[in-house]
Design a protein around this motif. Structure first.
Motif, PDB file in Angstrom:
ATOM      1  N   TYR A  84      19.690 -10.176 -36.082  1.00 29.10           N
ATOM      2  CA  TYR A  84      20.081 -11.569 -37.549  1.00 29.10           C
ATOM      3  C   TYR A  84      19.901 -12.717 -36.632  1.00 29.10           C
ATOM      4  CZ  TYR A  84      23.745 -12.240 -40.722  1.00 29.10           C
ATOM      5  OH  TYR A  84      23.963 -12.753 -42.096  1.00 29.10           O
ATOM      6  N   GLY A  85      19.467 -12.641 -35.728  1.00 30.54           N
ATOM      7  CA  GLY A  85      19.080 -14.493 -35.263  1.00 30.54           C
ATOM      8  C   GLY A  85      19.433 -14.898 -33.942  1.00 30.54           C
ATOM      9  N   VAL A  86      20.657 -14.126 -33.479  1.00 33.02           N
ATOM     10  CA  VAL A  86      21.153 -14.631 -31.987  1.00 33.02           C
ATOM     11  C   VAL A  86      20.021 -13.903 -30.471  1.00 33.02           C
ATOM     12  CG1 VAL A  86      22.944 -14.303 -30.691  1.00 33.02           C
ATOM     13  CG2 VAL A  86      23.234 -13.853 -33.028  1.00 33.02           C
ATOM     14  N   SER A  87      19.755 -15.258 -30.368  1.00 30.97           N
ATOM     15  CA  SER A  87      19.268 -15.042 -28.902  1.00 30.97           C
ATOM     16  C   SER A  87      19.230 -14.399 -28.066  1.00 30.97           C
ATOM     17  CB  SER A  87      18.838 -17.203 -28.526  1.00 30.97           C
ATOM     18  OG  SER A  87      19.880 -16.815 -27.967  1.00 30.97           O
ATOM     19  N   ALA A  88      18.814 -13.330 -27.251  1.00 28.24           N
ATOM     20  CA  ALA A  88      18.943 -12.492 -26.051  1.00 28.24           C
ATOM     21  C   ALA A  88      19.794 -12.937 -24.965  1.00 28.24           C
ATOM     22  CB  ALA A  88      17.492 -11.947 -25.407  1.00 28.24           C
ATOM     23  N   LEU A  89      19.786 -14.480 -25.061  1.00 28.40           N
ATOM     24  CA  LEU A  89      20.085 -15.504 -23.887  1.00 28.40           C
ATOM     25  C   LEU A  89      21.770 -15.432 -24.534  1.00 28.40           C
ATOM     26  CD1 LEU A  89      17.341 -18.268 -22.821  1.00 28.40           C
ATOM     27  CD2 LEU A  89      18.643 -16.206 -21.446  1.00 28.40           C
ATOM     28  N   LYS A  90      22.151 -15.763 -26.152  1.00 33.48           N
ATOM     29  CA  LYS A  90      23.392 -15.740 -26.184  1.00 33.48           C
ATOM     30  C   LYS A  90      24.411 -14.788 -26.156  1.00 33.48           C
ATOM     31  CE  LYS A  90      22.824 -19.791 -28.724  1.00 33.48           C
ATOM     32  NZ  LYS A  90      21.767 -20.273 -28.236  1.00 33.48           N
ATOM     33  N   VAL A  91      23.309 -13.080 -26.375  1.00 36.68           N
ATOM     34  CA  VAL A  91      23.827 -12.096 -26.357  1.00 36.68           C
ATOM     35  C   VAL A  91      24.374 -11.807 -24.975  1.00 36.68           C
ATOM     36  CG1 VAL A  91      23.856  -9.560 -26.174  1.00 36.68           C
ATOM     37  CG2 VAL A  91      22.574 -11.477 -28.383  1.00 36.68           C
ATOM     38  N   ARG A  92      23.405 -12.105 -24.327  1.00 35.30           N
ATOM     39  CA  ARG A  92      23.452 -11.675 -22.729  1.00 35.30           C
ATOM     40  C   ARG A  92      25.090 -12.272 -22.139  1.00 35.30           C
ATOM     41  NH1 ARG A  92      20.061 -10.825 -18.544  1.00 35.30           N
ATOM     42  NH2 ARG A  92      18.492 -10.432 -19.512  1.00 35.30           N
ATOM     43  N   ALA A  93      25.195 -13.721 -22.345  1.00 37.77           N
ATOM     44  CA  ALA A  93      26.306 -14.756 -22.659  1.00 37.77           C
ATOM     45  C   ALA A  93      27.495 -13.966 -23.047  1.00 37.77           C
ATOM     46  CB  ALA A  93      25.774 -16.477 -22.665  1.00 37.77           C
ATOM     47  N   ALA A  94      27.089 -13.333 -24.006  1.00 36.39           N
ATOM     48  CA  ALA A  94      28.777 -13.078 -25.127  1.00 36.39           C
ATOM     49  C   ALA A  94      28.825 -11.815 -23.822  1.00 36.39           C
ATOM     50  CB  ALA A  94      28.069 -12.600 -26.557  1.00 36.39           C
ATOM     51  N   ILE A  95      27.911 -10.971 -23.650  1.00 36.04           N
ATOM     52  CA  ILE A  95      28.677  -9.743 -22.956  1.00 36.04           C
ATOM     53  C   ILE A  95      28.952  -9.775 -21.869  1.00 36.04           C
ATOM     54  CG2 ILE A  95      27.596  -7.635 -21.146  1.00 36.04           C
ATOM     55  CD1 ILE A  95      24.861  -7.406 -23.825  1.00 36.04           C
ATOM     56  N   ARG A  96      28.850 -10.610 -20.795  1.00 37.11           N
ATOM     57  CA  ARG A  96      29.404 -11.566 -19.846  1.00 37.11           C
ATOM     58  C   ARG A  96      30.934 -11.948 -19.925  1.00 37.11           C
ATOM     59  NH1 ARG A  96      25.563 -14.373 -18.399  1.00 37.11           N
ATOM     60  NH2 ARG A  96      26.094 -16.381 -18.684  1.00 37.11           N
ATOM     61  N   GLU A  97      30.868 -12.259 -20.826  1.00 35.03           N
ATOM     62  CA  GLU A  97      31.993 -12.844 -21.596  1.00 35.03           C
ATOM     63  C   GLU A  97      32.996 -11.902 -21.799  1.00 35.03           C
ATOM     64  OE1 GLU A  97      34.771 -16.099 -22.702  1.00 35.03           O
ATOM     65  OE2 GLU A  97      33.171 -16.771 -21.391  1.00 35.03           O
ATOM     66  N   ALA A  98      32.441 -11.381 -22.204  1.00 35.95           N
ATOM     67  CA  ALA A  98      33.192  -9.792 -23.100  1.00 35.95           C
ATOM     68  C   ALA A  98      33.376  -9.054 -22.318  1.00 35.95           C
ATOM     69  CB  ALA A  98      32.701  -8.799 -24.373  1.00 35.95           C
ATOM     70  N   ALA A  99      32.845  -8.570 -21.142  1.00 31.79           N
ATOM     71  CA  ALA A  99      32.900  -7.873 -20.345  1.00 31.79           C
ATOM     72  C   ALA A  99      34.496  -8.417 -19.515  1.00 31.79           C
ATOM     73  CB  ALA A  99      32.060  -7.908 -19.396  1.00 31.79           C
ATOM     74  N   GLU A 100      34.241  -9.879 -19.230  1.00 31.24           N
ATOM     75  CA  GLU A 100      36.070 -10.023 -18.723  1.00 31.24           C
ATOM     76  C   GLU A 100      37.383 -10.159 -19.605  1.00 31.24           C
ATOM     77  OE1 GLU A 100      34.829 -14.127 -17.153  1.00 31.24           O
ATOM     78  OE2 GLU A 100      33.376 -13.596 -16.156  1.00 31.24           O
ATOM     79  N   ILE A 101      36.878 -10.610 -20.642  1.00 37.24           N
ATOM     80  CA  ILE A 101      37.623 -11.019 -21.677  1.00 37.24           C
ATOM     81  C   ILE A 101      38.352  -8.728 -22.021  1.00 37.24           C
ATOM     82  CG2 ILE A 101      38.529 -11.024 -23.787  1.00 37.24           C
ATOM     83  CD1 ILE A 101      36.898 -12.919 -24.045  1.00 37.24           C
ATOM     84  N   ILE A 102      37.713  -8.383 -21.656  1.00 38.52           N
ATOM     85  CA  ILE A 102      37.653  -6.307 -22.612  1.00 38.52           C
ATOM     86  C   ILE A 102      38.056  -5.992 -21.349  1.00 38.52           C
ATOM     87  CG2 ILE A 102      37.392  -4.794 -24.143  1.00 38.52           C
ATOM     88  CD1 ILE A 102      35.337  -6.445 -26.057  1.00 38.52           C
ATOM     89  N   GLN A 103      37.308  -6.008 -20.586  1.00 37.23           N
ATOM     90  CA  GLN A 103      37.394  -5.483 -19.053  1.00 37.23           C
ATOM     91  C   GLN A 103      36.852  -4.236 -19.286  1.00 37.23           C
ATOM     92  OE1 GLN A 103      39.274  -6.452 -15.689  1.00 37.23           O
ATOM     93  NE2 GLN A 103      38.692  -8.080 -17.046  1.00 37.23           N
ATOM     94  N   GLN A 104      35.176  -3.662 -19.906  1.00 36.43           N
ATOM     95  CA  GLN A 104      34.470  -2.590 -20.467  1.00 36.43           C
ATOM     96  C   GLN A 104      33.557  -3.605 -19.445  1.00 36.43           C
ATOM     97  OE1 GLN A 104      34.927   0.724 -20.933  1.00 36.43           O
ATOM     98  NE2 GLN A 104      37.330   0.588 -21.844  1.00 36.43           N
ATOM     99  N   GLY A 105      32.743  -2.134 -19.502  1.00 37.33           N
ATOM    100  CA  GLY A 105      30.937  -2.768 -18.571  1.00 37.33           C
ATOM    101  C   GLY A 105      29.606  -2.757 -19.537  1.00 37.33           C
TER     102      GLY A 105
END
Length: 230
Positions: A74-95
């Motif tokens: 959709y156009g989201v950079s891999a770097l931003k997806v990487r950052a979102a995964i890191r942020e979400a992992a902390e919030i959601i507590q899921q790997g």
């Protein structure tokens, strides 16, 4: 990992064929890579490590790749997806946070935070506009997750790759995650191969499934073959 029951097991080629995502891209995301003199860690820790140095995916990896690929396409950079995964992992507590049911509701705010913390420029503005509009975020995430069944814990439990009306299911709790006929649990590859040799009616009788299930299996396996040939 010694016990693979309920986890699913896929080679990169199998995962790429099921998801219609290039194998090289899956490998970079889950193994890490180097580019432009920089080293990039895996987007997340793969679910399976057999200790043999070979690269395998579990069902959760499969579902996570689906979501990551959709946002990147959709156009989201891999770097931003990487950052979102890191942020979400902390919030959601899921790997594997992207594929959880909770990400469906919290993911927009997670991406907004990541983008607002990122660099300035037109790309930032475009993505901010995308994720500030709830319906646009839902337009990305809903088509991916609407074909997934979630457990009580909010984690993906089963995937209907052709939609729920087609009798094809992928779930780690049956056949080690191979695509199956949802009623009989017979792998679609077996049904399709036997049907090619013995015909639809004979195969349906032999495996005690409907002829419609056989046709679904044939169509599904044919689509996978087309992806592999492309």
């Amino acid at each position: 990992m010694g016990n693979l029951i309920g986890v699913g097991l896929y080679t990169p080629a199998e995962a790429g064929r099921l998801l219609d995502v290039p194998v090289g891209k899956i490998s970079r995301w889950l193994r890490g890579h180097k580019a432009g003199g920089k080293s990039y860690e895996p987007l997340w820790q793969p679910e399976i490590d057999l200790g043999d140095g070979k690269f395998q995916l579990g069902f959760r990896d499969l579902m996570e790749v689906r979501v990551a690929a959709a946002f990147i396409n959709y156009g989201v950079s891999a770097l931003k997806v990487r950052a979102a995964i890191r942020e979400a992992a902390e919030i959601i507590q899921q790997g594997h946070p992207l594929s959880t049911n909770r990400f469906r509701t919290d993911g927009r705010e997670i991406f907004l935070h990541v983008i607002e913390e990122g660099e300035d420029g037109e790309d930032r503005e475009r993505l901010l506009n995308l994720f500030k509009r709830q319906y646009e975020f839902n337009g990305v995430i809903d088509p991916i997750l609407k074909t997934v069944d979630f457990g009580d814990d909010g984690n993906p439990a089963a995937w209907w790759p052709r939609g729920r009306r087609v009798h094809v299911m992928v779930t780690p709790s049956r056949a080690f995650g191979a695509p199956i006929d949802s009623v009989s649990s017979v792998p679609t590859s077996i049904l399709a191969n036997v049907a090619k040799a013995q015909g639809i009616a004979a195969t349906a009788k032999a495996y005690n499934v409907t002829e419609l299930s056989i046709r679904h299996a044939l169509d599904f396996e044919a689509s996978l073959e087309q992806r592999q040939a492309a």
